[in-house]
Design a protein around this motif. Structure first.
Motif, PDB file in Angstrom:
ATOM      1  N   GLU A   1      -9.816  14.091 -33.582  1.00 25.08           N
ATOM      2  CA  GLU A   1     -10.072  14.599 -32.237  1.00 25.08           C
ATOM      3  C   GLU A   1     -10.372  13.450 -31.280  1.00 25.08           C
ATOM      4  O   GLU A   1     -11.132  12.538 -31.613  1.00 25.08           O
ATOM      5  CB  GLU A   1     -11.207  15.625 -32.287  1.00 25.08           C
ATOM      6  N   ALA A   2      -9.741  13.499 -30.123  1.00 22.68           N
ATOM      7  CA  ALA A   2      -9.920  12.433 -29.137  1.00 22.68           C
ATOM      8  C   ALA A   2      -9.484  12.951 -27.775  1.00 22.68           C
ATOM      9  O   ALA A   2      -8.548  13.746 -27.690  1.00 22.68           O
ATOM     10  CB  ALA A   2      -9.042  11.227 -29.504  1.00 22.68           C
ATOM     11  N   ASP A   3     -10.169  12.475 -26.749  1.00 22.57           N
ATOM     12  CA  ASP A   3      -9.716  12.730 -25.382  1.00 22.57           C
ATOM     13  C   ASP A   3      -8.824  11.541 -25.012  1.00 22.57           C
ATOM     14  O   ASP A   3      -9.316  10.401 -24.934  1.00 22.57           O
ATOM     15  CB  ASP A   3     -10.939  12.833 -24.458  1.00 22.57           C
ATOM     16  N   VAL A   4      -7.543  11.797 -24.794  1.00 24.85           N
ATOM     17  CA  VAL A   4      -6.606  10.686 -24.580  1.00 24.85           C
ATOM     18  C   VAL A   4      -6.857   9.921 -23.287  1.00 24.85           C
ATOM     19  O   VAL A   4      -6.280   8.857 -23.086  1.00 24.85           O
ATOM     20  CB  VAL A   4      -5.123  11.156 -24.627  1.00 24.85           C
ATOM     21  N   THR A   5      -7.722  10.449 -22.424  1.00 25.26           N
ATOM     22  CA  THR A   5      -8.012   9.735 -21.169  1.00 25.26           C
ATOM     23  C   THR A   5      -9.095   8.679 -21.351  1.00 25.26           C
ATOM     24  O   THR A   5      -9.344   7.898 -20.433  1.00 25.26           O
ATOM     25  CB  THR A   5      -8.454  10.714 -20.056  1.00 25.26           C
ATOM     26  N   LEU A   6      -9.760   8.695 -22.511  1.00 23.99           N
ATOM     27  CA  LEU A   6     -10.886   7.777 -22.736  1.00 23.99           C
ATOM     28  C   LEU A   6     -10.473   6.651 -23.677  1.00 23.99           C
ATOM     29  O   LEU A   6     -10.079   6.896 -24.823  1.00 23.99           O
ATOM     30  CB  LEU A   6     -12.076   8.534 -23.349  1.00 23.99           C
TER      31      LEU A   6
ATOM     32  N   VAL B   1      -0.468  10.210 -17.562  1.00 21.71           N
ATOM     33  CA  VAL B   1      -0.064   8.810 -17.364  1.00 21.71           C
ATOM     34  C   VAL B   1      -1.062   7.858 -18.036  1.00 21.71           C
ATOM     35  O   VAL B   1      -0.685   7.086 -18.920  1.00 21.71           O
ATOM     36  CB  VAL B   1       0.096   8.464 -15.863  1.00 21.71           C
ATOM     37  N   VAL B   2      -2.347   7.967 -17.664  1.00 18.31           N
ATOM     38  CA  VAL B   2      -3.337   7.059 -18.269  1.00 18.31           C
ATOM     39  C   VAL B   2      -3.388   7.300 -19.790  1.00 18.31           C
ATOM     40  O   VAL B   2      -3.417   6.347 -20.578  1.00 18.31           O
ATOM     41  CB  VAL B   2      -4.735   7.253 -17.626  1.00 18.31           C
ATOM     42  N   GLY B   3      -3.363   8.559 -20.200  1.00 19.07           N
ATOM     43  CA  GLY B   3      -3.403   8.868 -21.636  1.00 19.07           C
ATOM     44  C   GLY B   3      -2.219   8.282 -22.383  1.00 19.07           C
ATOM     45  O   GLY B   3      -2.365   7.747 -23.490  1.00 19.07           O
ATOM     46  N   VAL B   4      -1.042   8.384 -21.781  1.00 18.21           N
ATOM     47  CA  VAL B   4       0.173   7.839 -22.412  1.00 18.21           C
ATOM     48  C   VAL B   4       0.101   6.310 -22.480  1.00 18.21           C
ATOM     49  O   VAL B   4       0.427   5.692 -23.496  1.00 18.21           O
ATOM     50  CB  VAL B   4       1.429   8.335 -21.641  1.00 18.21           C
ATOM     51  N   VAL B   5      -0.368   5.691 -21.397  1.00 18.95           N
ATOM     52  CA  VAL B   5      -0.453   4.224 -21.369  1.00 18.95           C
ATOM     53  C   VAL B   5      -1.497   3.725 -22.376  1.00 18.95           C
ATOM     54  O   VAL B   5      -1.260   2.755 -23.113  1.00 18.95           O
ATOM     55  CB  VAL B   5      -0.771   3.722 -19.937  1.00 18.95           C
ATOM     56  N   LEU B   6      -2.636   4.403 -22.432  1.00 16.60           N
ATOM     57  CA  LEU B   6      -3.663   3.990 -23.403  1.00 16.60           C
ATOM     58  C   LEU B   6      -3.138   4.116 -24.837  1.00 16.60           C
ATOM     59  O   LEU B   6      -3.373   3.232 -25.674  1.00 16.60           O
ATOM     60  CB  LEU B   6      -4.921   4.844 -23.247  1.00 16.60           C
TER      61      LEU B   6
END
Ligand SMILES: NC(=O)c1ccc[n+]([C@@H]2O[C@H](COP(=O)([O-])OP(=O)(O)OC[C@H]3O[C@@H](n4cnc5c(N)ncnc54)[C@H](O)[C@@H]3O)[C@@H](O)[C@H]2O)c1
Length: 256
Positions: free
Chosen positions: A62-67, A117-122
């Motif tokens: 489990e993870a928030d892809v924005t963090l 976008v940020v989630g994909v880039v991270l």
């Protein structure tokens, strides 16, 4: 079992508990993959587990892809569980609310960009480090037909999915000399919660459902497994010369 074998391959999937993520995890697990499935903290994995099975080779995280710390964490967890990441399906996304520009809340735009976008880039930032170290790997980002054209009321989603195309192309150019391929898939309307939500936001859900289907030359919605089949191809060695591309799976919608 038909299609390219994934025996011996480890696949990391974000947005794994959603319609397309689950269908992809199931298809790749059936073809022999080890799957590390990631979704938002608090996810109820019961439907996913029932659908995907293969519990010896399918793990969840489990993870928030924005963090950034969560993204670093899911990559470390996938490596700790399976030792490597051969294929990354960078797929988590949100549709955001429907609103024409004068009514758009800028915070809604920011929230959609944060995931899409940020989630994909991270994800790329941390997975590519692993793939570069291994000297190989394949990434499939999820864009959309919404990444190829406009749609009234959909500025956050449309502009975020266009951005995924730019991210894909840049990552492909960086990855090519390091043995890593990066492509994106551009699904059309897929029979799913997300399309129901967009149809509801655009007016009468049933009417919008039918109007959307009739805008597709094949006159129907796609299914999540039809997207999964394309992801399976792009992640495999069969797609060895596919890099930096975008691939529609849309019943001909963008051919018109
Ligand atoms: N359904 C369609 O018609 C369609 C068409 C084109 C593209 N897409 C794209 O395909 C992808 C998957 O869509 P879907 O139809 O399976 O939608 P879905 O809503 O069923 O799945 C998306 C998943 O992403 C997860 N997610 C959202 N925010 C997250 C976050 N911050 N951290 C971690 N996980 C998060 C959700 O929990 C959900 O499980 C998305 O990127 C979507 O934009 C969908």
């Amino acid at each position: 079992m038909s299609g390219t074998s994934y025996e011996g391959k480890t696949v990391l999937i974000t947005g794994a508990n959603g319609a397309i993520g689950t269908a992809t995890a199931k298809l790749l697990a059936e073809r022999g993959a080890e799957v590390f499935a990631v979704d938002i903290p608090g996810t109820d994995w019961s439907a996913f587990r029932n659908a995907v099975g293969h519990e010896d080779r399918v793990a969840t995280g489990e993870a928030d892809v924005t963090l950034e710390k969560d993204v670093k964490g899911y990559v470390e967890a996938a490596k700790a569980r399976f030792g490597k990441i051969d294929v990354f399906f960078n797929n988590a996304g949100v549709e955001g609310p429907v609103a024409e520009l004068p009514d758009l809340k800028i915070d809604d735009l920011r929230k959609v960009f944060d995931v899409n976008v940020v989630g994909v880039v991270l994800g790329l930032k941390y997975v590519l480090k692993e793939m570069y170290a291994a000297g190989k790997g394949a990434v499939v980002n999820t864009s959309s037909v919404a990444g190829l054209g406009g749609s009234p009321g959909m500025t956050p989603y449309i502009s975020s999915k266009h951005a995924v195309l730019g991210v894909t192309r840049t990552a492909a150019l960086e990855g090519a000399p390091k043995g890593v391929r990066v492509n994106c898939v551009n699904p059309g309307p897929i029979d799913s919660r997300m399309m129901d939500s967009i149809n509801t936001g655009q007016g009468d859900k049933e009417k919008m459902h039918d109007a959307t289907a009739s805008a597709v030359p094949m006159a129907r919605y796609g299914t999540p497994v039809e997207v999964a089949g394309l992801v399976a191809f792009l992640g495999s060695d069969d797609a060895g010369y596919c890099n930096g591309g975008f691939y529609t799976v849309d019943g001909g919608m963008t051919a018109t």
